[in-house]
Design a protein around this motif. Sequence first.
Motif, PDB file in Angstrom:
ATOM      1  N   ARG A  45       1.019  -1.626  -0.214  1.00  0.00           N
ATOM      2  CA  ARG A  45      -0.293  -0.165  -0.381  1.00  0.00           C
ATOM      3  C   ARG A  45       0.691   1.439   0.000  1.00  0.00           C
ATOM      4  NH1 ARG A  45      -5.559  -1.167   1.366  1.00  0.00           N
ATOM      5  NH2 ARG A  45      -5.647  -3.740   2.316  1.00  0.00           N
ATOM      6  N   ARG A  46       1.870   0.369   0.124  1.00  0.00           N
ATOM      7  CA  ARG A  46       3.132   2.814  -0.047  1.00  0.00           C
ATOM      8  C   ARG A  46       2.897   3.222   1.088  1.00  0.00           C
ATOM      9  NH1 ARG A  46       0.932   4.527  -5.518  1.00  0.00           N
ATOM     10  NH2 ARG A  46       1.309   2.538  -7.083  1.00  0.00           N
ATOM     11  N   GLN A  47       2.937   2.277   2.239  1.00  0.00           N
ATOM     12  CA  GLN A  47       2.696   3.056   3.757  1.00  0.00           C
ATOM     13  C   GLN A  47       4.250   2.975   4.475  1.00  0.00           C
ATOM     14  OE1 GLN A  47      -0.970   1.864   4.725  1.00  0.00           O
ATOM     15  NE2 GLN A  47      -1.490   3.291   5.173  1.00  0.00           N
ATOM     16  N   LEU A  48       4.812   2.422   3.778  1.00  0.00           N
ATOM     17  CA  LEU A  48       6.837   2.111   4.754  1.00  0.00           C
ATOM     18  C   LEU A  48       7.137   3.045   3.564  1.00  0.00           C
ATOM     19  CD1 LEU A  48       6.405  -1.963   5.041  1.00  0.00           C
ATOM     20  CD2 LEU A  48       5.740   0.072   6.952  1.00  0.00           C
ATOM     21  N   PRO A  49       8.271   3.581   4.195  1.00  0.00           N
ATOM     22  CA  PRO A  49       8.888   4.644   3.626  1.00  0.00           C
ATOM     23  C   PRO A  49      10.272   3.674   2.795  1.00  0.00           C
ATOM     24  CG  PRO A  49      10.118   4.300   5.960  1.00  0.00           C
ATOM     25  CD  PRO A  49       8.402   4.222   5.535  1.00  0.00           C
ATOM     26  N   GLY A  50      11.076   4.527   1.628  1.00  0.00           N
ATOM     27  CA  GLY A  50      12.645   2.859   1.887  1.00  0.00           C
ATOM     28  C   GLY A  50      12.730   3.100   2.511  1.00  0.00           C
ATOM     29  N   ALA A  51      13.345   4.061   3.887  1.00  0.00           N
ATOM     30  CA  ALA A  51      14.072   3.562   4.889  1.00  0.00           C
ATOM     31  C   ALA A  51      13.295   3.021   5.883  1.00  0.00           C
ATOM     32  CB  ALA A  51      14.333   5.689   5.371  1.00  0.00           C
ATOM     33  N   PHE A  52      13.304   2.269   6.211  1.00  0.00           N
ATOM     34  CA  PHE A  52      12.776   0.920   6.825  1.00  0.00           C
ATOM     35  C   PHE A  52      13.878  -0.142   6.669  1.00  0.00           C
ATOM     36  CE2 PHE A  52      10.185  -2.774   7.185  1.00  0.00           C
ATOM     37  CZ  PHE A  52       9.139  -2.851   8.586  1.00  0.00           C
ATOM     38  N   ALA A  53      12.691  -1.120   7.994  1.00  0.00           N
ATOM     39  CA  ALA A  53      14.204  -1.861   8.011  1.00  0.00           C
ATOM     40  C   ALA A  53      12.994  -3.148   9.121  1.00  0.00           C
ATOM     41  CB  ALA A  53      15.412  -1.958   7.962  1.00  0.00           C
ATOM     42  N   LEU A  54      13.640  -4.515   8.987  1.00  0.00           N
ATOM     43  CA  LEU A  54      13.020  -5.012   9.958  1.00  0.00           C
ATOM     44  C   LEU A  54      14.586  -6.028   9.911  1.00  0.00           C
ATOM     45  CD1 LEU A  54       9.940  -7.126  10.764  1.00  0.00           C
ATOM     46  CD2 LEU A  54      12.231  -8.552  11.081  1.00  0.00           C
ATOM     47  N   VAL A  55      14.661  -5.523  11.634  1.00  0.00           N
ATOM     48  CA  VAL A  55      15.582  -6.938  12.499  1.00  0.00           C
ATOM     49  C   VAL A  55      14.479  -7.428  13.212  1.00  0.00           C
ATOM     50  CG1 VAL A  55      17.668  -6.955  13.900  1.00  0.00           C
ATOM     51  CG2 VAL A  55      17.277  -4.936  12.290  1.00  0.00           C
ATOM     52  N   GLY A  56      14.956  -9.211  13.344  1.00  0.00           N
ATOM     53  CA  GLY A  56      14.751 -10.257  14.091  1.00  0.00           C
ATOM     54  C   GLY A  56      15.534 -10.659  14.889  1.00  0.00           C
ATOM     55  N   GLU A 107      24.843  -3.328  17.904  1.00  0.00           N
ATOM     56  CA  GLU A 107      25.724  -3.553  16.400  1.00  0.00           C
ATOM     57  C   GLU A 107      25.239  -3.456  15.258  1.00  0.00           C
ATOM     58  OE1 GLU A 107      28.612  -6.811  16.146  1.00  0.00           O
ATOM     59  OE2 GLU A 107      29.618  -5.502  18.950  1.00  0.00           O
ATOM     60  N   VAL A 108      23.879  -4.138  14.923  1.00  0.00           N
ATOM     61  CA  VAL A 108      23.313  -4.554  14.011  1.00  0.00           C
ATOM     62  C   VAL A 108      22.279  -3.048  13.587  1.00  0.00           C
ATOM     63  CG1 VAL A 108      21.896  -5.534  12.902  1.00  0.00           C
ATOM     64  CG2 VAL A 108      23.581  -7.126  13.680  1.00  0.00           C
ATOM     65  N   LEU A 109      21.565  -2.371  14.568  1.00  0.00           N
ATOM     66  CA  LEU A 109      20.772  -1.333  14.400  1.00  0.00           C
ATOM     67  C   LEU A 109      22.301  -0.108  13.546  1.00  0.00           C
ATOM     68  CD1 LEU A 109      18.575  -1.897  18.077  1.00  0.00           C
ATOM     69  CD2 LEU A 109      17.891  -2.178  15.008  1.00  0.00           C
ATOM     70  N   ALA A 110      22.999   0.078  14.698  1.00  0.00           N
ATOM     71  CA  ALA A 110      23.339   1.086  14.579  1.00  0.00           C
ATOM     72  C   ALA A 110      23.700   0.873  12.484  1.00  0.00           C
ATOM     73  CB  ALA A 110      25.144   1.029  15.064  1.00  0.00           C
ATOM     74  N   GLU A 111      24.959   0.074  12.184  1.00  0.00           N
ATOM     75  CA  GLU A 111      24.420  -0.602  11.010  1.00  0.00           C
ATOM     76  C   GLU A 111      23.457  -0.251   9.507  1.00  0.00           C
ATOM     77  OE1 GLU A 111      26.257  -4.720  10.192  1.00  0.00           O
ATOM     78  OE2 GLU A 111      27.910  -3.858  11.882  1.00  0.00           O
ATOM     79  N   GLN A 115      23.447   2.574   7.136  1.00  0.00           N
ATOM     80  CA  GLN A 115      22.947   1.715   5.473  1.00  0.00           C
ATOM     81  C   GLN A 115      21.656   1.960   4.816  1.00  0.00           C
ATOM     82  OE1 GLN A 115      23.133  -2.346   5.582  1.00  0.00           O
ATOM     83  NE2 GLN A 115      25.470  -2.084   6.770  1.00  0.00           N
ATOM     84  N   ARG A 116      20.367   2.187   5.804  1.00  0.00           N
ATOM     85  CA  ARG A 116      19.016   2.745   5.923  1.00  0.00           C
ATOM     86  C   ARG A 116      18.617   3.668   5.450  1.00  0.00           C
ATOM     87  NH1 ARG A 116      17.176  -2.123   2.541  1.00  0.00           N
ATOM     88  NH2 ARG A 116      15.773  -1.578   3.002  1.00  0.00           N
ATOM     89  N   GLY A 117      19.731   4.800   6.616  1.00  0.00           N
ATOM     90  CA  GLY A 117      18.334   5.756   6.682  1.00  0.00           C
ATOM     91  C   GLY A 117      18.122   6.031   8.135  1.00  0.00           C
ATOM     92  N   THR A 118      17.728   4.831   8.450  1.00  0.00           N
ATOM     93  CA  THR A 118      16.554   4.835   9.680  1.00  0.00           C
ATOM     94  C   THR A 118      16.350   6.118  11.014  1.00  0.00           C
ATOM     95  OG1 THR A 118      17.908   2.536  10.742  1.00  0.00           O
ATOM     96  CG2 THR A 118      16.277   2.478   9.096  1.00  0.00           C
ATOM     97  N   HIS A 119      17.644   6.495  11.363  1.00  0.00           N
ATOM     98  CA  HIS A 119      18.258   7.785  11.366  1.00  0.00           C
ATOM     99  C   HIS A 119      17.029   7.176  13.656  1.00  0.00           C
ATOM    100  CE1 HIS A 119      18.421  11.832  12.661  1.00  0.00           C
ATOM    101  NE2 HIS A 119      17.415  12.264  13.740  1.00  0.00           N
ATOM    102  N   GLY A 120      17.695   6.399  13.850  1.00  0.00           N
ATOM    103  CA  GLY A 120      17.646   5.618  15.422  1.00  0.00           C
ATOM    104  C   GLY A 120      16.549   4.949  15.938  1.00  0.00           C
ATOM    105  N   ASN A 121      15.933   5.436  15.038  1.00  0.00           N
ATOM    106  CA  ASN A 121      14.262   5.320  15.494  1.00  0.00           C
ATOM    107  C   ASN A 121      13.462   3.888  15.062  1.00  0.00           C
ATOM    108  OD1 ASN A 121      13.537   8.318  15.272  1.00  0.00           O
ATOM    109  ND2 ASN A 121      13.029   7.666  13.208  1.00  0.00           N
TER     110      ASN A 121
END
Length: 502
Positions: A45-56, A107-111, A115-121
């Motif tokens: 639905r285009r409701q996620l930005p390009g600067a999104f990631a999922l870390v499991g 460490e992974v979240l900082a990477e 890399q993705r521009g998620t700005h610490g959110n």
Amino acid sequence: MSDNPLLEGLDSDRRAPPCVLVVYGASGDLTSRKILPAIERLHRRRQLPGAFALVGTARTEMDDEDFRAACLKSVPDAAPGWDEMVKGFRYVAGDYTATETFDRLKEVLAEVDEQRGTHGNRVHYLATVPALFDDIARALGREGMNEPRFEDSFVRVVCEKPYGRDLGSARDLDDAMHSAFSEDQIYRIDHYLGKETVQNTLALRFANTFFEPLWSRQHIDHVQVTVAETVGVGSRAGFYETAGALRDIVQNHVLQVLSVCAMEPPATLDATGVRDEKVKALRAIRPWTPSDVVDNVVRAQYDSGWTEGQQVKAYRSEQGVDPTSTTETYVALKLEIDNWRWAGVPFYVRTGKRLPKRVTEVAFTFKAVPHLPFTTRDSRGLSPNALVLRIQPDEGITLRFGAKVPGGSFEVRDVLMDFSYGASFLQDTPDAYERLLLDAMVGDPTLFIRTDEVEQAWQICDPILEAWQDPSYPIATYESGGWGPKEADLLLQRDGRKWRTP
């Protein structure tokens, strides 16, 4: 992009900000069945930005590629572009009590931020068994992962149900959560609140002049809330033996839906306004005494029988269930709300497994007209008016009223006026998890549960649990494929009423 060309140009203006969704319990059933499909639909639905990631993160040993493969497998019918998004997903294996797990996660979240521009959110999603919530929350606080990395970034935490086993354990869990997070960071999820019909109750009541004036004891005779499942306990016996229908359904789903239906009009339709009124409605529910529980609560277990054309075994014969178990698979109760709007209007609640039909609904039955000018013969097919909110599976609203049957006589019978989401709107109805995940990322807590709501719900249920500790408290049985025990029917019959058939 949607498969439906009619949706072109209709994308919602609600869009998540840059962020990382950190899922604890990422190898589990909830993640594969609910969370990942919801994320894919938000992407579609285009409701996620390009600067999104999922870390499991989970105890299961996997590397990034294994996790990405599992994510793709969880959404076999994904739209184009999903595989590209999944390439940015990451995974951290480890024990939630080990400092090394959270060191690696940082460490992974900082990477990912770089890399993705998620700005610490961050949105931390606790999709584990509830027993681990305490460990994870305290570890996040200890490791400084509960605070935003930057002045203009955010950190939130989403907690799955059940939130405690009783009032005492809920307060203990709150203490653990609040040791690391402030209340405005905590999003306690109940997916029923994400369902369109539950949300539409607010529109039905407060956007229509002809419904709200009727929404009171002057016009409504009684209310019935039904949450019925056709399935048995299945492979969840280990969990269910420690929970039961009251903890699993009534304390959260039922009381949340009931509070939305019974609340007073909020001054504003924001998180504070809506949740304040829901708490007031829960506080107005008449407290139980031991004799009240005996007179107004029925618990039962399913016996053997036939469901959906298959012969099924009794609950006590299910694998993993104690043969002498007193865990309820069905509960029916009568609630009274002591305020000016609802005084004298009983709210009847029932929920159970191995019932004939999977359905969740709230039915408002109106009072009968004071005088019928028709003969008994002409009005024999006429019942009191009813408004039914269908929460699942076919979300919508049905209004029952009387109409004249065509012909020379003046026969009057019930007819139905039906509203269905699927037939009335071009857009596909968003899944509950889809809506709630987006709300958590956007920072809208309106459809999440506040700590005082949790406490009030447990204060309603705790006296019942305490009464059930008495070995002499009866537990009825009902045939699988039926609508419950005869004791539940008597609960309404003594008031001159009966359960409706959904």
